[in-house]
Scaffold this motif. Sequence first.
Motif, mmCIF file in Angstrom:
data_model
loop_
_atom_site.group_PDB
_atom_site.id
_atom_site.type_symbol
_atom_site.label_atom_id
_atom_site.label_comp_id
_atom_site.label_asym_id
_atom_site.label_seq_id
_atom_site.Cartn_x
_atom_site.Cartn_y
_atom_site.Cartn_z
ATOM 1 N N ASP A 27 -0.859 6.986 -11.837
ATOM 2 C CA ASP A 27 -0.847 7.525 -10.475
ATOM 3 C C ASP A 27 -1.716 6.702 -9.521
ATOM 4 O O ASP A 27 -2.429 7.255 -8.671
ATOM 5 C CB ASP A 27 -1.303 8.987 -10.471
ATOM 6 C CG ASP A 27 -0.372 9.879 -11.263
ATOM 7 O OD1 ASP A 27 0.849 9.622 -11.231
ATOM 8 O OD2 ASP A 27 -0.870 10.809 -11.921
ATOM 9 N N GLY A 28 -1.674 5.388 -9.674
ATOM 10 C CA GLY A 28 -2.369 4.510 -8.746
ATOM 11 C C GLY A 28 -3.849 4.359 -8.975
ATOM 12 O O GLY A 28 -4.538 3.739 -8.162
ATOM 13 N N ARG A 29 -4.337 4.892 -10.094
ATOM 14 C CA ARG A 29 -5.773 4.806 -10.385
ATOM 15 C C ARG A 29 -6.005 4.317 -11.808
ATOM 16 O O ARG A 29 -5.090 4.289 -12.637
ATOM 17 C CB ARG A 29 -6.458 6.163 -10.167
ATOM 18 C CG ARG A 29 -6.453 6.578 -8.704
ATOM 19 C CD ARG A 29 -7.268 7.823 -8.432
ATOM 20 N NE ARG A 29 -7.267 8.145 -7.017
ATOM 21 C CZ ARG A 29 -8.196 7.735 -6.145
ATOM 22 N NH1 ARG A 29 -9.222 7.014 -6.580
ATOM 23 N NH2 ARG A 29 -8.122 8.055 -4.867
ATOM 24 N N ILE A 30 -7.246 3.931 -12.055
ATOM 25 C CA ILE A 30 -7.650 3.511 -13.396
ATOM 26 C C ILE A 30 -7.925 4.779 -14.201
ATOM 27 O O ILE A 30 -8.876 5.522 -13.913
ATOM 28 C CB ILE A 30 -8.892 2.616 -13.353
ATOM 29 C CG1 ILE A 30 -8.592 1.354 -12.526
ATOM 30 C CG2 ILE A 30 -9.348 2.247 -14.758
ATOM 31 C CD1 ILE A 30 -9.817 0.525 -12.205
ATOM 32 N N PRO A 58 -11.640 -6.243 -9.901
ATOM 33 C CA PRO A 58 -11.181 -5.481 -8.732
ATOM 34 C C PRO A 58 -10.482 -6.413 -7.743
ATOM 35 O O PRO A 58 -10.688 -7.633 -7.747
ATOM 36 C CB PRO A 58 -12.480 -4.929 -8.135
ATOM 37 C CG PRO A 58 -13.515 -5.059 -9.221
ATOM 38 C CD PRO A 58 -13.105 -6.241 -10.037
ATOM 39 N N GLY A 59 -9.656 -5.846 -6.884
ATOM 40 C CA GLY A 59 -9.027 -6.637 -5.832
ATOM 41 C C GLY A 59 -10.063 -7.189 -4.877
ATOM 42 O O GLY A 59 -11.112 -6.584 -4.630
ATOM 43 N N ASP A 472 -14.206 4.568 -3.860
ATOM 44 C CA ASP A 472 -13.380 4.418 -5.050
ATOM 45 C C ASP A 472 -12.713 3.049 -5.124
ATOM 46 O O ASP A 472 -11.631 2.903 -5.672
ATOM 47 C CB ASP A 472 -12.320 5.522 -5.119
ATOM 48 C CG ASP A 472 -11.445 5.581 -3.865
ATOM 49 O OD1 ASP A 472 -11.686 4.777 -2.934
ATOM 50 O OD2 ASP A 472 -10.535 6.427 -3.818
ATOM 51 N N ARG A 473 -13.366 2.046 -4.574
ATOM 52 C CA ARG A 473 -12.871 0.675 -4.642
ATOM 53 C C ARG A 473 -14.042 -0.258 -4.927
ATOM 54 O O ARG A 473 -15.200 0.071 -4.685
ATOM 55 C CB ARG A 473 -12.194 0.239 -3.334
ATOM 56 C CG ARG A 473 -11.038 1.109 -2.882
ATOM 57 C CD ARG A 473 -10.529 0.647 -1.524
ATOM 58 N NE ARG A 473 -9.734 1.663 -0.863
ATOM 59 C CZ ARG A 473 -8.408 1.702 -0.859
ATOM 60 N NH1 ARG A 473 -7.726 0.779 -1.504
ATOM 61 N NH2 ARG A 473 -7.760 2.658 -0.221
ATOM 62 N N GLY A 474 -13.715 -1.440 -5.424
ATOM 63 C CA GLY A 474 -14.730 -2.464 -5.606
ATOM 64 C C GLY A 474 -15.213 -2.635 -7.027
ATOM 65 O O GLY A 474 -15.930 -3.601 -7.308
ATOM 66 N N TYR A 475 -14.840 -1.733 -7.922
ATOM 67 C CA TYR A 475 -15.228 -1.828 -9.333
ATOM 68 C C TYR A 475 -14.019 -1.529 -10.218
ATOM 69 O O TYR A 475 -13.086 -0.831 -9.802
ATOM 70 C CB TYR A 475 -16.333 -0.822 -9.690
ATOM 71 C CG TYR A 475 -17.661 -1.073 -9.025
ATOM 72 C CD1 TYR A 475 -18.548 -2.028 -9.525
ATOM 73 C CD2 TYR A 475 -18.037 -0.338 -7.902
ATOM 74 C CE1 TYR A 475 -19.777 -2.241 -8.914
ATOM 75 C CE2 TYR A 475 -19.259 -0.549 -7.283
ATOM 76 C CZ TYR A 475 -20.136 -1.503 -7.796
ATOM 77 O OH TYR A 475 -21.343 -1.716 -7.188
ATOM 78 N N VAL A 476 -14.050 -2.047 -11.440
ATOM 79 C CA VAL A 476 -13.123 -1.598 -12.481
ATOM 80 C C VAL A 476 -13.804 -0.444 -13.187
ATOM 81 O O VAL A 476 -14.654 -0.637 -14.063
ATOM 82 C CB VAL A 476 -12.774 -2.738 -13.461
ATOM 83 C CG1 VAL A 476 -11.810 -2.225 -14.527
ATOM 84 C CG2 VAL A 476 -12.153 -3.919 -12.724
ATOM 85 N N ARG A 481 -9.413 3.400 -7.647
ATOM 86 C CA ARG A 481 -8.073 2.947 -7.305
ATOM 87 C C ARG A 481 -7.712 1.701 -8.091
ATOM 88 O O ARG A 481 -8.547 0.820 -8.306
ATOM 89 C CB ARG A 481 -7.967 2.663 -5.804
ATOM 90 C CG ARG A 481 -8.011 3.916 -4.952
ATOM 91 C CD ARG A 481 -7.818 3.563 -3.489
ATOM 92 N NE ARG A 481 -7.839 4.751 -2.655
ATOM 93 C CZ ARG A 481 -6.782 5.495 -2.350
ATOM 94 N NH1 ARG A 481 -5.593 5.164 -2.846
ATOM 95 N NH2 ARG A 481 -6.887 6.558 -1.597
ATOM 96 N N ALA A 482 -6.460 1.616 -8.463
ATOM 97 C CA ALA A 482 -5.985 0.477 -9.246
ATOM 98 C C ALA A 482 -5.583 -0.670 -8.327
ATOM 99 O O ALA A 482 -4.434 -1.108 -8.290
ATOM 100 C CB ALA A 482 -4.835 0.897 -10.147
ATOM 101 N N ASP A 483 -6.556 -1.130 -7.525
ATOM 102 C CA ASP A 483 -6.420 -2.368 -6.762
ATOM 103 C C ASP A 483 -7.056 -3.453 -7.616
ATOM 104 O O ASP A 483 -8.293 -3.544 -7.686
ATOM 105 C CB ASP A 483 -7.119 -2.259 -5.411
ATOM 106 C CG ASP A 483 -6.474 -1.249 -4.477
ATOM 107 O OD1 ASP A 483 -5.414 -0.700 -4.835
ATOM 108 O OD2 ASP A 483 -7.029 -1.021 -3.385
#
Length: 541
Positions: A27-30, A58-59, A472-476, A481-483
């Motif tokens: 669903d678009g997330r890790i 991360p993206g 919720d961005r910038g890290y694995v 988010r699965a960016d």
Amino acid sequence: MDLVIRDARVIDGTATPSYRADVALADGRIAEIHRQGSPGPRPTAPRTLEADGLALSPGFVDMHAHSDLALLRDPDHSAKAAQGVTLEVLGQDGLSYAPADDRTLTEVRRAITGWNGDGSDIDFDWRTVGGYLDRLDRNFGGRGIAVNAAYLIPQGTVRMYAVGWDDRPATEAELNRMRRLVDRSMAEGAVGMSSGLTYTPGMYADDAELTALCRVVADHGGYYCPHHRSYGAGALEAYEEMVRLTRSAGCALHLAHATMNFGVNEGRAPELLALLDHALDAGADISLDTYPYTPGCTTLAAMLPSWASEGGPGPVLARLADDPTAARIRHDLEVVGSDGCHGVPIEWDTIEISGVGAPALAAHVGRTVAESARLRGEEPWVTARRLLLDDRLGTTILQHVGHEANVRQIMRHRVHTGGSDGILQGDKPHPRAYGTFPQYLGRYARELGVLSLEECVAHLTSRPAARLRLPDRGYVREGYRADLVLFDPVTVAAGSTFDAPRTLPTGIPYVLIDGRFVIEDGKRTQVLAGRSVRSTDTPAR
């Protein structure tokens, strides 16, 4: 689970050593990170991608992008997607397309034609920041845009809207109007405010005016991103001014393309870093971005002295057409040192023409002004003046005034992030538009060892996400988010060069946004997974 990336070398954005793991997406997330050797079953999904030695990070976040119209006109946008960029920050250098009324929009379109084109192919159906962000989301029939985008309020456009192009202090009524515009724009989702303090009309704002607007930005938890008043003769003083101003306003500061250029600043990066370290140690909230190249890129008209640029494009062209006034402009450029050229007398052999709006001028592209002048048997100023007039101020340039030692020292700093400052217009754009992020990974991390690979990824991912206050961005990490970007640490490299600037990078076979492949097997898919990324802060007062 929708997808499992099997046995990846996870470089998670923390700058700590990488590790092997299976990473499952849903669903678009890790959804799950199963480290190699951990107990329990490995995750499964209908689709499995074998990482086969690839690094998973991360993206990348482009903290300084000029894709304000490119995202609206180009569903492919491989210039950024192929680099692994999953989020761009727009509205840079104090000039963009919202907030605006009809007059302001017409004027700003003319003023930055060299950055984004004239916009004749765009339906400008917005006037507010919220309207522009909505337009990104409903673009291409509601499918969205190629990569995610955040927006900075352009202070020069705000001044254009409220004051016009006059070089004078704002009245109290005009300042209050600017405050209201900034307040509304922050509430509509802007992440901060930018300035271009060597560009008109934003450069006409004094420190009191800028401080008042930064206080509004700070009320919303945003940051101030100035292209400050000099990167040349007065560079250190200009940096110090921005630090002092934002501390007075209680506003976070992000220094745009934080370089030390021209001969007067060769070897002076340590002085800048000492200034920043002193402020950081005293409690200032500061970050910065750079691109990993020595030349800069802007418009030829940006070199003009501010007095010659007052009133906007029409009056500028009239002054250039008037011989006595043009002679005065030349004196300021070549002898005094124009404030548009950062207080340094212009050196025409460092000014390379990278793009023109008028096809009849195409022969100039790829040559310095000095080279074109020699071929025409005339003085460089004569060639430059002719270009400005015939191209209606639309000429873009590369300015070869940087220093490699300064570039390397600044990119090591603890608050450094990556920003391409990528102008996509022109026949021969700066290669940073297509190559910034693989250039960091390939040349500066792998080949030169200026940064470790883990440190480099943190500079391009978690640090900018922290500045943007993205939870919720910038890290694995599980729940984020699965960016994501899958790249080959051995082969990743910028393909773009000064001779072939639109060449795509190598070694980045997969890029995902919200768990959907925008780059797959090294090719751009038709997926438009990008959306506007808006600040969710509400006013503190």
